[in-house]
Scaffold this active site. Structure first.
Site, PDB file in Angstrom:
ATOM      1  N   ILE A  57     -35.875 -21.374  -3.637  1.00  0.00           N
ATOM      2  CA  ILE A  57     -34.815 -20.716  -2.863  1.00  0.00           C
ATOM      3  C   ILE A  57     -33.474 -20.756  -3.584  1.00  0.00           C
ATOM      4  O   ILE A  57     -32.483 -20.224  -3.083  1.00  0.00           O
ATOM      5  CB  ILE A  57     -34.667 -21.373  -1.475  1.00  0.00           C
ATOM      6  CG1 ILE A  57     -34.419 -22.876  -1.599  1.00  0.00           C
ATOM      7  CG2 ILE A  57     -35.892 -21.095  -0.622  1.00  0.00           C
ATOM      8  CD1 ILE A  57     -34.188 -23.589  -0.275  1.00  0.00           C
ATOM      9  N   GLY A  58     -33.442 -21.371  -4.745  1.00  0.00           N
ATOM     10  CA  GLY A  58     -32.200 -21.403  -5.504  1.00  0.00           C
ATOM     11  C   GLY A  58     -32.347 -22.220  -6.768  1.00  0.00           C
ATOM     12  O   GLY A  58     -33.334 -22.936  -6.973  1.00  0.00           O
ATOM     13  N   GLY A  72     -27.314 -26.535 -11.505  1.00  0.00           N
ATOM     14  CA  GLY A  72     -27.211 -27.270 -12.747  1.00  0.00           C
ATOM     15  C   GLY A  72     -28.233 -28.371 -12.872  1.00  0.00           C
ATOM     16  O   GLY A  72     -28.600 -28.778 -13.965  1.00  0.00           O
ATOM     17  N   PHE A  73     -28.725 -28.901 -11.727  1.00  0.00           N
ATOM     18  CA  PHE A  73     -29.692 -29.991 -11.740  1.00  0.00           C
ATOM     19  C   PHE A  73     -31.113 -29.470 -11.929  1.00  0.00           C
ATOM     20  O   PHE A  73     -31.931 -30.096 -12.582  1.00  0.00           O
ATOM     21  CB  PHE A  73     -29.579 -30.771 -10.426  1.00  0.00           C
ATOM     22  CG  PHE A  73     -30.392 -32.044 -10.381  1.00  0.00           C
ATOM     23  CD1 PHE A  73     -29.915 -33.195 -11.001  1.00  0.00           C
ATOM     24  CD2 PHE A  73     -31.604 -32.090  -9.723  1.00  0.00           C
ATOM     25  CE1 PHE A  73     -30.655 -34.364 -10.954  1.00  0.00           C
ATOM     26  CE2 PHE A  73     -32.347 -33.258  -9.672  1.00  0.00           C
ATOM     27  CZ  PHE A  73     -31.872 -34.402 -10.287  1.00  0.00           C
ATOM     28  N   GLY A  74     -31.418 -28.328 -11.348  1.00  0.00           N
ATOM     29  CA  GLY A  74     -32.761 -27.770 -11.445  1.00  0.00           C
ATOM     30  C   GLY A  74     -33.040 -26.799 -10.318  1.00  0.00           C
ATOM     31  O   GLY A  74     -32.130 -26.310  -9.649  1.00  0.00           O
ATOM     32  N   ASP A 114     -16.632 -31.441  -7.459  1.00  0.00           N
ATOM     33  CA  ASP A 114     -17.228 -30.140  -7.789  1.00  0.00           C
ATOM     34  C   ASP A 114     -17.238 -29.247  -6.555  1.00  0.00           C
ATOM     35  O   ASP A 114     -18.263 -28.646  -6.204  1.00  0.00           O
ATOM     36  CB  ASP A 114     -18.639 -30.319  -8.345  1.00  0.00           C
ATOM     37  CG  ASP A 114     -19.132 -29.084  -9.101  1.00  0.00           C
ATOM     38  OD1 ASP A 114     -18.283 -28.245  -9.483  1.00  0.00           O
ATOM     39  OD2 ASP A 114     -20.349 -28.952  -9.318  1.00  0.00           O
TER      40      ASP A 114
END
Length: 731
Positions: free
Chosen positions: A404-405, A408-410, A522
């Protein structure tokens, strides 16, 4: 070509993450003050190209004072004769605009590979490339993905028409593998006003060697592809599928262009392709890209290693073989060289590629064993652990259809746990740019806080080298999803105000309500999620800093992390992080919510590219209404707009001390909501200089009351682990 492989792990004899050392070859430094700390649980590979004279060749490892050096593997082999040309054109921009010849021979330079990108395709592993190179997907580097598409080729059979020892511009099988030329990013629209732009973090004020790969995989004949190439937004040349008049039919025949480009002082290099407006044919594409840093020889490199020196050196000596394309040596090593010790101990070495400390198949947890530095991780909530098999079951074994998205992490998957609870599962990917520190920080932060406007952590998994976070499922996605470049429903002005208020409440709780205070670091529209009722919740705490502050200190000194366009300029300059850095980022979100456009748009004129600066400029000129999202223009009460614009203006002040706290921002946004509803009641402490709400006008903006001038809520800054990078999207 030289490749040095590093995999820093902790053993009973050494913690390789603490090593600091130099690596040199005759006349060149390969690495200076280098440490190989591992943040991604993947090997770190450093690749260099240089001219090697006949005879023996030495690679020297020199530990810094009170430290040691190590390497896991060394590759050293010959390249095809003309892979890198001896002479390359310099592209100058600004006052030095134009093409000139690079004054030095490329053979006199050291080239360090910084990026090797397969544009429009997936990662390409070394087994596919004839020179054992890895190529990485370009998605993380595209500034305007809405303008680009990964295209399907007309003809996938690549035709190399030159020999392996030929010079450019025509490619041979060693220039790049077939799969690089069989994929491309192509402009998505027939509009002549669109470009595709890639952005890469590079060293400032440094010469870089660029190679751009092209192959017309759509057309069956020459003369149908015309477009322009830009570097730093400056026109370089027109590209067509026979631009040199010497490409040999039939198509698709690959070719490339080389340039030396001196990076500016921004630390970012931009490369764009776009339609040539003088041509009727609207097309633009790119297949591949390589960026290498150029280094001159250095007189400081020691000519000979002296045994009497207080530093212990070790030189790996390799015999150089001249001739055709010959594999000279692949040296598999596990050496550790220590300072001030006579005994050289070899670190445990297993196979060509290092085996992770946590063996594949093991359920052992890195979090309970220790951090990268070898110390136990404090305050980890083991009650939140979820087994890998349960997560695989919830996501249909990480089915691609459940994604679903991506961040930056994965990748983020939709899942359903055994108890029927819908969850979002964020799984780390190798090469994502974020790793164990972010994983640990997210768990530590979210396991000790609970708030209606903060995304809840359901659990985590740390088995078999996996790093997985499980959150409550947010039905409506991100705020950004509803603002631009999306098919999601448009938000009304009332909804946008309520979402901003919810996010402000979440951030205010982080700053003042959580133990020790937390700075998010962030804040952006893609990190504010919406549940099924459009209730806003702040997410993604991997870059957060937590902890108590000395009462005499109001900031944390830390490396700069965040996202371009949202980054606090004061924090960027000083590397001093405060909660006012979150306030600045949230101010950018407020403008984004009002105008429904991205924080950075490099395709717009310079004064409009940065949304925060553009919003302030329009407000000061009294033309703010001109940039409001057209879908909500008729919905906004002028008084509400006054208060809202005053709020984001205060958030975006250059100096943090001039910005309000999140408590002040929350008060102002709630006031703007009441103005929108037309039900504002005067508060006893309100500034008497302000007029009644019914008479407020846009030009009277500064007369509105501000809680920031009346409240003395003490600012609190913060602390905890560091590391991330962007991609393509991070700094």
């Amino acid at each position: 070509m030289i490749r040095l492989h590093f995999f820093a792990f902790a053993s009973s004899t050494s913690n390789l993450s603490s090593a600091k050392f130099n690596v040199s070859v005759p006349n060149f430094w390969l690495l200076r003050n280098f440490d190989a700390r591992n943040y991604t649980n993947m090997p770190l590979v450093k690749e260099f190209l240089l001219h090697v004279p006949n005879g023996t060749f030495k690679i020297t490892f020199t530990p810094l004072l009170q430290s040691f050096a190590f390497v896991n593997a060394i590759e050293f082999f010959m390249l095809p004769l003309y892979l890198v040309p001896d002479k390359v054109a310099i592209f100058g921009y600004g006052t030095n605009r134009g093409l000139t010849s690079y004054p030095r021979s490329m053979q006199a330079q050291l080239l360090e590979t910084i990026y090797r990108i397969n544009v429009g395709g997936e990662n390409v592993t070394r087994g596919i490339d004839n020179l054992w190179r890895n190529w990485f997907s370009d998605d993380a580097y595209v500034l305007n993905p809405e303008n680009a598409k990964n295209s399907t080729p007309y003809n996938s059979l690549i035709k190399y028409h030159v020999g392996d020892d030929s010079e450019g511009p025509n490619s041979n099988k060693f220039t790049a593998p077939n799969v690089v030329y069989q994929t491309a990013k192509q402009i998505i629209s027939n509009s002549s006003n669109l470009n595709i732009t890639w952005s890469f973090a590079v060293d400032k004020d440094t010469d870089h060697f660029l190679r751009l790969h092209f192959c017309d995989i759509w057309n069956s004949e020459f003369g149908l592809a015309y477009f322009n190439l830009y570097i730093y937004d400056n026109f370089v040349m027109q590209i067509n599928n026979n631009s040199d008049g010497n490409l040999i039919e039939p198509l698709p025949s690959p070719y490339y262009y080389d340039y030396v480009v001196h990076s500016d002082d921004s630390g970012v290099m931009k490369i764009s392709v776009g339609p040539d407006k003088t041509e009727n044919r609207i097309s633009a594409f790119l297949n591949g890209l390589e960026i290498m840093k150029l280094s001159n020889s250095s007189d400081s490199v020691p000519l000979e290693v002296e045994s009497k020196h207080k530093y212990k050196h070790l030189a790996v000596v390799i015999g150089a073989v001249l001739g055709g394309l010959v594999l000279v040596g692949v040296v598999v090593v596990g050496f550790v060289w220590r300072l001030k010790t006579r005994k050289q101990k070899a670190a445990e070495n297993s196979d060509w590629l290092p085996i992770h400390v946590t063996a594949v198949g093991s359920s052992h947890s890195r979090l309970t064993e220790g951090t990268i530095q070898g110390s136990p991780l404090p305050n980890i909530n083991l009650g939140l652990k979820i087994s890998l098999i349960d997560i695989q079951s919830a996501t249909s074994n990480f089915d691609a259809n459940e994604i679903i998205g991506k961040g930056g992490f994965g990748s983020v998957y939709k899942g359903v746990l055994k108890n029927g609870l819908k969850v979002a599962v964020k799984r780390s990917e190798s090469g994502s740019g974020q790793g164990l520190p972010e994983f640990q920080t997210e768990i530590m932060v979210l396991s000790k806080i609970r708030h209606r406007h903060l995304v809840s952590l359901i659990g985590y998994c740390d088995e078999r080298n996996e790093m997985i976070l499980v959150y409550e499922y947010m039905e409506k996605g991100t705020v950004r999803d509803h603002l631009y470049n999306t098919n999601s429903p448009t938000l009304s002005w009332m909804q946008r105000l309520e979402i901003c208020i919810g996010a402000a409440r979440g951030l205010h709780y982080l700053h003042k309500g959580a133990s020790g205070g937390i700075i998010h670091r962030d804040v952006k529209s893609s990190n504010i999620l919406l549940d099924e009722n459009y209730v806003a919740k702040v997410a993604d705490f991997g870059l957060s800093k937590t902890g108590p502050l000395d009462e005499n200190q109001s900031y944390i000194s830390t490396g700069v992390k965040g996202t371009f366009g949202y980054l606090d300029p004061e924090y960027f300059r000083s590397e001093q992080l405060t909660e006012k850095s979150d306030v600045y980022s949230f101010g950018v979100v407020l403008v984004e919510v009002l105008c429904a456009r991205s924080a950075i748009d490099p395709l717009l004129p310079r004064d409009q590219a940065n949304l925060a600066e553009w919003g302030i400029l329009c407000k000061n000129k009294g033309i703010l209404e001109d940039i409001i999202d057209p879908s909500i223009k008729g919905q906004i009460n002028p008084n509400s707009l006054c208060k809202f614009s005053e709020t984001f203006e205060k958030c975006l002040q250059e100096d943090g001390c001039d910005r309000p706290t999140m408590r002040d921002v929350l008060w102002d946004l709630e006031y703007a909501l009441q103005l929108q509803r037309g039900a504002v009641q005067r508060e006893p402490h309100e500034d008497s200089s302000s007029s009644t709400s019914a008479s407020l006008q846009l030009h009277n903006l500064r007369l509105l009351p501000s809680l920031s001038s009346l409240s003395e809520v003490e600012d609190m800054s913060i602390v905890k682990g560091d590391e991330s990078d962007s991609a393509a999207g991070s700094v």
